[in-house]
Design a protein around this motif. Structure first.
Motif, mmCIF file in Angstrom:
data_model
loop_
_atom_site.group_PDB
_atom_site.id
_atom_site.type_symbol
_atom_site.label_atom_id
_atom_site.label_comp_id
_atom_site.label_asym_id
_atom_site.label_seq_id
_atom_site.Cartn_x
_atom_site.Cartn_y
_atom_site.Cartn_z
ATOM 1 N N ARG A 41 0.824 -1.214 0.000
ATOM 2 C CA ARG A 41 0.000 0.000 0.000
ATOM 3 C C ARG A 41 0.858 1.265 0.000
ATOM 4 O O ARG A 41 0.466 2.286 -0.543
ATOM 5 C CB ARG A 41 -0.953 -0.009 1.192
ATOM 6 C CG ARG A 41 -2.079 -1.015 1.054
ATOM 7 C CD ARG A 41 -2.969 -1.020 2.273
ATOM 8 N NE ARG A 41 -3.757 0.204 2.379
ATOM 9 C CZ ARG A 41 -4.972 0.335 1.862
ATOM 10 N NH1 ARG A 41 -5.521 -0.660 1.226
ATOM 11 N NH2 ARG A 41 -5.628 1.457 1.999
ATOM 12 N N PHE B 102 1.973 2.078 -3.496
ATOM 13 C CA PHE B 102 0.893 2.539 -4.361
ATOM 14 C C PHE B 102 0.323 3.878 -3.906
ATOM 15 O O PHE B 102 -0.518 4.460 -4.569
ATOM 16 C CB PHE B 102 -0.215 1.483 -4.369
ATOM 17 C CG PHE B 102 -1.282 1.727 -5.396
ATOM 18 C CD1 PHE B 102 -0.974 1.746 -6.746
ATOM 19 C CD2 PHE B 102 -2.599 1.936 -5.012
ATOM 20 C CE1 PHE B 102 -1.952 1.962 -7.699
ATOM 21 C CE2 PHE B 102 -3.584 2.149 -5.960
ATOM 22 C CZ PHE B 102 -3.257 2.165 -7.307
ATOM 23 N N ALA C 228 -1.566 4.239 -1.427
ATOM 24 C CA ALA C 228 -2.870 4.034 -0.798
ATOM 25 C C ALA C 228 -2.811 4.496 0.656
ATOM 26 O O ALA C 228 -3.775 4.994 1.199
ATOM 27 C CB ALA C 228 -3.282 2.568 -0.880
ATOM 28 N N PRO D 275 -3.037 7.137 -4.837
ATOM 29 C CA PRO D 275 -3.123 6.100 -5.868
ATOM 30 C C PRO D 275 -3.067 6.700 -7.270
ATOM 31 O O PRO D 275 -2.455 6.145 -8.169
ATOM 32 C CB PRO D 275 -4.492 5.482 -5.608
ATOM 33 C CG PRO D 275 -4.731 5.681 -4.169
ATOM 34 C CD PRO D 275 -4.092 6.990 -3.824
ATOM 35 N N PHE E 238 -2.129 -1.676 -8.620
ATOM 36 C CA PHE E 238 -2.267 -2.410 -7.351
ATOM 37 C C PHE E 238 -3.601 -3.141 -7.305
ATOM 38 O O PHE E 238 -4.653 -2.525 -7.319
ATOM 39 C CB PHE E 238 -2.148 -1.420 -6.186
ATOM 40 C CG PHE E 238 -2.437 -2.010 -4.832
ATOM 41 C CD1 PHE E 238 -1.691 -3.083 -4.352
ATOM 42 C CD2 PHE E 238 -3.437 -1.493 -4.035
ATOM 43 C CE1 PHE E 238 -1.951 -3.620 -3.103
ATOM 44 C CE2 PHE E 238 -3.698 -2.016 -2.771
ATOM 45 C CZ PHE E 238 -2.948 -3.087 -2.310
ATOM 46 N N LYS F 131 -13.712 -7.545 -2.670
ATOM 47 C CA LYS F 131 -15.097 -7.120 -2.526
ATOM 48 C C LYS F 131 -15.228 -5.638 -2.179
ATOM 49 O O LYS F 131 -16.100 -4.961 -2.690
ATOM 50 C CB LYS F 131 -15.734 -7.948 -1.418
ATOM 51 C CG LYS F 131 -17.211 -8.185 -1.566
ATOM 52 C CD LYS F 131 -17.648 -9.205 -0.529
ATOM 53 C CE LYS F 131 -19.102 -9.100 -0.180
ATOM 54 N NZ LYS F 131 -19.418 -9.913 0.997
ATOM 55 N N THR F 132 -14.338 -5.141 -1.294
ATOM 56 C CA THR F 132 -14.505 -3.750 -0.871
ATOM 57 C C THR F 132 -13.570 -2.795 -1.592
ATOM 58 O O THR F 132 -13.892 -1.622 -1.745
ATOM 59 C CB THR F 132 -14.243 -3.600 0.643
ATOM 60 O OG1 THR F 132 -12.949 -4.136 0.914
ATOM 61 C CG2 THR F 132 -15.273 -4.345 1.445
ATOM 62 N N GLU F 133 -12.408 -3.282 -2.049
ATOM 63 C CA GLU F 133 -11.442 -2.366 -2.643
ATOM 64 C C GLU F 133 -11.204 -2.646 -4.119
ATOM 65 O O GLU F 133 -10.359 -2.032 -4.740
ATOM 66 C CB GLU F 133 -10.114 -2.445 -1.884
ATOM 67 C CG GLU F 133 -10.240 -1.991 -0.451
ATOM 68 C CD GLU F 133 -8.897 -1.959 0.252
ATOM 69 O OE1 GLU F 133 -7.964 -2.605 -0.211
ATOM 70 O OE2 GLU F 133 -8.820 -1.278 1.291
ATOM 71 N N GLY F 134 -11.928 -3.604 -4.656
ATOM 72 C CA GLY F 134 -11.681 -3.964 -6.046
ATOM 73 C C GLY F 134 -12.860 -3.658 -6.940
ATOM 74 O O GLY F 134 -12.924 -2.606 -7.565
ATOM 75 N N ILE F 135 -13.816 -4.552 -6.932
ATOM 76 C CA ILE F 135 -14.922 -4.441 -7.880
ATOM 77 C C ILE F 135 -15.883 -3.318 -7.511
ATOM 78 O O ILE F 135 -15.993 -2.938 -6.350
ATOM 79 C CB ILE F 135 -15.730 -5.760 -7.954
ATOM 80 C CG1 ILE F 135 -16.358 -6.105 -6.598
ATOM 81 C CG2 ILE F 135 -14.844 -6.888 -8.423
ATOM 82 C CD1 ILE F 135 -17.478 -7.085 -6.688
ATOM 83 N N ILE F 136 -16.545 -2.758 -8.524
ATOM 84 C CA ILE F 136 -17.634 -1.813 -8.300
ATOM 85 C C ILE F 136 -18.905 -2.564 -8.687
ATOM 86 O O ILE F 136 -19.233 -2.678 -9.869
ATOM 87 C CB ILE F 136 -17.461 -0.560 -9.180
ATOM 88 C CG1 ILE F 136 -16.021 -0.080 -9.149
ATOM 89 C CG2 ILE F 136 -18.453 0.518 -8.807
ATOM 90 C CD1 ILE F 136 -15.684 1.034 -8.255
ATOM 91 N N ASP F 137 -19.620 -3.046 -7.694
ATOM 92 C CA ASP F 137 -20.731 -3.999 -7.889
ATOM 93 C C ASP F 137 -21.728 -3.629 -8.972
ATOM 94 O O ASP F 137 -22.116 -4.455 -9.774
ATOM 95 C CB ASP F 137 -21.575 -4.148 -6.621
ATOM 96 C CG ASP F 137 -20.757 -4.345 -5.392
ATOM 97 O OD1 ASP F 137 -19.713 -3.680 -5.275
ATOM 98 O OD2 ASP F 137 -21.157 -5.148 -4.552
ATOM 99 N N LEU G 88 -12.309 1.327 -16.092
ATOM 100 C CA LEU G 88 -12.329 2.385 -15.076
ATOM 101 C C LEU G 88 -10.960 3.018 -14.809
ATOM 102 O O LEU G 88 -10.822 4.241 -14.837
ATOM 103 C CB LEU G 88 -12.922 1.849 -13.770
ATOM 104 C CG LEU G 88 -13.084 2.882 -12.664
ATOM 105 C CD1 LEU G 88 -14.044 3.971 -13.086
ATOM 106 C CD2 LEU G 88 -13.574 2.235 -11.375
ATOM 107 N N ALA G 89 -9.941 2.190 -14.591
ATOM 108 C CA ALA G 89 -8.639 2.751 -14.229
ATOM 109 C C ALA G 89 -8.026 3.520 -15.391
ATOM 110 O O ALA G 89 -7.468 4.605 -15.213
ATOM 111 C CB ALA G 89 -7.694 1.642 -13.769
ATOM 112 N N ARG H 256 -8.456 -4.810 -15.665
ATOM 113 C CA ARG H 256 -8.473 -3.368 -15.411
ATOM 114 C C ARG H 256 -7.055 -2.815 -15.339
ATOM 115 O O ARG H 256 -6.740 -1.787 -15.916
ATOM 116 C CB ARG H 256 -9.198 -3.093 -14.095
ATOM 117 C CG ARG H 256 -9.179 -1.634 -13.698
ATOM 118 C CD ARG H 256 -9.627 -1.435 -12.260
ATOM 119 N NE ARG H 256 -11.045 -1.680 -12.101
ATOM 120 C CZ ARG H 256 -11.656 -1.672 -10.908
ATOM 121 N NH1 ARG H 256 -10.963 -1.458 -9.814
ATOM 122 N NH2 ARG H 256 -12.948 -1.894 -10.819
#
Lengths: 510, 343
Positions: free
Chosen positions: A309, A312, A314, A335, A345, A351-357, A367-368, A421
């Protein structure tokens, strides 16, 4: 004295999602006092079957019988009432509530409508200590504990409800070895008490260590049910993928070739000097060369993620400096800046820091790249679709539909979308934090192969994994971390399981 | 077709409009008089334009997972500011005076929006609290500007914004149409829409993907402030006066309602500007209908609340399933047979 009556029987289960047939005609039965492993690749329908069983989804067709009586489960609450408890792949608790609250939420000990806090805390403490051998302060918020401890608390929550059927969906994917052993002891004990356990994992060793029976799914279809003792490992694997697995062997040779390349004289890609952050990781020096795969080994919570982190941006370092090849003054505080400098990175918290549901696979992939282009220079829709199609076939993402919402994909396929991504941004340094966690062997091998070929093309990679074998297989060099400190760097012949294990464990223990 | 997002909101709108036929048979007739078009439908568009404007801004704010409670106060402040500045001018109908007043009001409203964005994105205050500050304080500011009085201005040029007409239609309709097109283009023809949805859905993941979430939020709150500012100009110019106390009162609630009826979730993520447009029209039609039918003033709010409840229920798939007697899993479902338990 094996009882012949299954406690749970699912027959002919079907489930369809928009554009995806997740399950078709799946049978599953579970006997009391056994551990039954549910096996299959990503997208084989394991998670869907479990969600049908626990009432998260309603099956389109098929029947579920519990102790010989048909039941219709429409919600997780009903499943719990019927005696089915679940611990999901990714911890599904409330991070800002206390440990005790998390365990008893929904069935707190009450008197006259008032929660009896003392009793609840005492019960929680006793439950954790007696059944999981875990001694912690149960009044602290859940988020103050590591993922591994959170996982155990999730299991405690399932145990606190007098369950007849316990479902463990990938419970070991974020545990280290001693924690896994502890969990298996608990599973064996619960089994003896007559509990029926449904166990999902991707680790073959673990399947054979604790399971009595194995059911295999492939592509949403039922392949067969076997006794673990009667099913050789090779057969299990080939039934899961439906073909012979030669890829792993190829991978070995690939890795050996690249090992022979000496990377020492190469261009330094990134250099950290005395970099550190209070409470996260002690100051360390580290160099990464161009085209090198640097493995970070260590136990969970040893500082691997924290180190990544910092690279990156973060988290902000409070000590030391970070230098990148080719960029003079460019410092990395966010970032965004890291991405501009060619760093990518992939977080371990998919689930919380990767995908956008709520976004589609296509939107998640671009996206990136779009973010680094800025808001004004939009990538035309048509180009976005081309990109998505390209990566879907390159990484073998399933289903092959770029307009599918990413939350409808299985965990392994979500991971591939995230890889896409970052690959799309053509990074110079790719940081992969547990990229193969919760992913089946086939996809795992694909990802490892991809990493090796990227490095051969000159990309530097930081590879973090709890699976030591995997780190050894792909890395050119390994940095070992222990207790939030970098303790050792290893190259060449030093890099064998024995020595790395010793470094991770510390001390002089052989 | 029933699967389309806009199907149910549009159905509700059509039913509401048809309902008016019972009470006024010439509800749909549009007449030409003195070169202007007159009729109930035109009125709905005209009177609804401030609400539509506010709701457009609100949609984007809600899409980022936020909310802006201060829009009603911003409506009052900008109206007051514009009227004050015109009333101080030597020639109240001078082009420079009017343009200057409009410019000051718009800059001020954007600044107020930026202030909200600053509190949310930089300081990290929860949006409902951050904007509550300006909602409460804003009313006070508006009254300070007007000195507690109602400022009346005599300026046909200023009045044209909210009460004039162009090509036989009220001028305000053109302003709303322009803002709607601008918002749609900004969000769908640039990557702004993608960023807004990403930030609204998963702020952490978006930051790690390199989205400048703070900048996105600042921009969105500023845009929302600006929309409210234009709405304030429309309202005050329509009546050629500024009332710090009552202008834009409860607009935030109507706007939030319009957004939700339009299908945008309060939790952030996907947003639908066209849905918001329909939602705002439903609310305006409802208001018009209530006046038309002659509901006693003391119960108009109750009637409105009931209709809104009905709209929300009609839109809920779960509720419709319940009506059809084929319940699906979910919190609305209560009539489910108890799982059999065996002692």
């Amino acid at each position: 004295m094996k009882e012949l009556q299954p406690i749970l029987q699912m027959t002919g289960i079907q489930k369809q999602f928009p554009g995806v047939k997740a399950l078709s005609g799946v049978d599953f039965r579970l006997f009391p006092g056994e551990v039954h492993a549910l096996m299959g690749e990503n997208g084989a329908g394991k998670s869907t079957l479990i969600k049908v069983l626990t009432g998260v989804y309603t099956a389109d067709q098929g029947s579920v019988e519990m102790e010989g009586h048909a039941i219709a489960v429409h919600s997780p609450q009903e499943a719990q009432r019927a005696g089915i408890s679940t611990v999901y792949q990714e911890v599904n608790l409330c991070p800002n509530l206390s440990v005790a609250e998390n365990i008893y939420i929904g069935n707190e000990p009450c008197r006259l409508g008032r929660i009896r806090w003392k009793e609840m805390n005492r019960n929680a403490e006793r439950l954790l200590q007696e059944r999981l051998h875990l001694q912690i302060d149960v009044t602290q918020p859940l988020e103050s504990y590591s993922v591994a401890v959170q996982q155990l608390i999730a299991i405690a929550r399932a145990l606190s409800i007098s369950a007849k059927v316990l479902i463990l969906d990938e419970p070991t994917s974020s545990l280290d070895q001693s924690e896994v052993r502890q969990l298996f002891d608990i599973m064996r004990k619960l089994k003896q008490d007559g509990l029926a356990i449904l166990f999902v994992t991707h680790f073959l060793d673990q399947v054979y260590e604790v399971s009595d029976r194995i059911t295999i799914l492939r592509g949403g279809e039922f392949v067969g049910e076997y006794l673990a003792a009667d099913l050789p490992r090779i057969e299990l694997v080939s039934k899961m993928i439906g073909k012979e697995l030669v890829m792993l062997e190829k991978l070995e040779t690939l890795s050996n070739e690249s090992d022979s390349n000496d990377k020492k004289d190469d261009v330094v890609m990134l250099e950290a000097e005395g970099l550190g952050r209070q409470g996260a990781i002690e100051p360390f020096d580290l160099r990464i060369h161009q085209g090198e795969i640097l493995g970070l080994a260590g136990l969970l919570g040893s500082g691997r993620t924290e180190m990544a982190r910092l690279f990156f941006g973060a988290d902000r370092p409070d000590k030391g400096s970070l230098r990148l090849a080719g960029s003079g003054a460019g410092s990395i505080h966010t970032p965004r800046q890291a991405i501009d400098q060619g760093i990518a990175f992939c977080s371990e918290n998919r689930k919380t820091e990767g995908i956008i549901d709520d976004l589609t696979v296509r939107e998640n992939i671009v996206l990136a790249l779009q973010a680094s282009k800025g808001w004004f220079r939009r990538i035309p829709r048509k180009r976005q679709e081309e990109i998505a199609e390209e990566y879907i076939s390159l990484l073998n993402i399933n289903p092959r539909d770029s307009e599918q919402l990413i939350r409808h994909l299985s965990g392994g396929n979500q991971q591939k979308v995230l890889l896409a991504r970052w690959l799309l941004t053509e990074p110079k340094l790719l940081i992969l934090d547990e990229p193969t966690r919760g992913i089946d062997i086939g996809a795992k091998a694909e990802i490892q192969k991809l990493v090796l070929s990227l490095a051969q093309k000159g990309m530097s990679v930081i590879f973090i994994s709890s699976e030591l074998e995997e780190v050894l297989r792909v890395s050119h060099r390994i940095a070992v971390l222990r207790d939030r400190r970098k303790v050792k760097e290893m190259t060449g012949t030093e890099m064998n399981q024995q020595l790395v294990m010793q470094a991770i464990a510390g001390g002089d223990k052989g | 077709m029933m699967k389309h997002r806009l199907f149910w909101p549009l159905m509700v709108l059509v039913v509401l409009l048809l309902f008016n036929l019972i009470y006024s048979p010439d509800f749909f007739s549009i007449k030409m008089r003195d070169g202007h078009l007159y009729g109930s439908l035109i009125d709905i568009l005209n009177f609804g334009s401030p609400l539509i404007l506010v709701a457009i801004g609100m949609t984007l704010v809600i899409a980022t997972g936020g909310i802006d409670l201060s829009v009603g106060s911003v409506v009052a402040i900008t109206g007051a500011m514009a009227c004050l500045s015109i009333s101080r001018a030597n020639d109240q109908n001078g082009l420079v005076a009017v343009l200057g007043a409009v410019g000051i009001a718009l800059v001020l409203s954007a600044a107020l929006g930026l202030w909200n964005g600053f509190l949310v994105a930089r300081i990290g205050i929860q949006p409902i609290i951050a904007t509550l500050i300006l909602m409460v304080a804003g009313r006070g500011i508006a009254q300070l500007i007007t000195n507690g009085q109602i400022i009346t201005v005599l300026s046909p040029k200023y009045q044209y914004i909210g009460a004039g007409s162009l090509l036989t239609l009220p001028f305000s309709i053109f302003i709303v149409a322009a803002m709607f097109v601008i918002a749609s283009l900004l969000t769908r023809k640039t990557a702004l829409g993608l960023f807004i949805e990403a930030v609204g859905c998963k702020p952490t993941a978006s930051r790690l993907a390199g989205v400048r979430s703070r900048t996105v939020m600042l921009a969105v709150y500023m845009f929302c402030g600006l929309c409210a500012g234009i709405a304030g100009l429309l309202l005050s110019s329509n009546v050629s006066s500024a009332d710090g106390n009552n202008a834009g009162l409860w607009y935030e609630l109507d706007a939030i309602l319009a957004v939700v009826i339009g299908g945008t979730s309060l939790t952030g993520g996907r947003f639908y500007l066209a849905g918001t447009l329909v939602g705002a029209l439903i609310i305006q039609t409802l208001t018009t209908t209530i006046y038309m039918v002659g509901v006693p003033p003391e119960i108009t709010l109750v009637v409105k609340a009931l209709v809104v409840l009905a709209v929300c229920l009609v839109q809920s798939e779960k509720f419709r399933g319940l009506l059809r007697g084929r319940p699906k899993a979910g919190p609305l479902q209560t009539a489910n047979p108890e799982v059999k338990r065996h002692a």
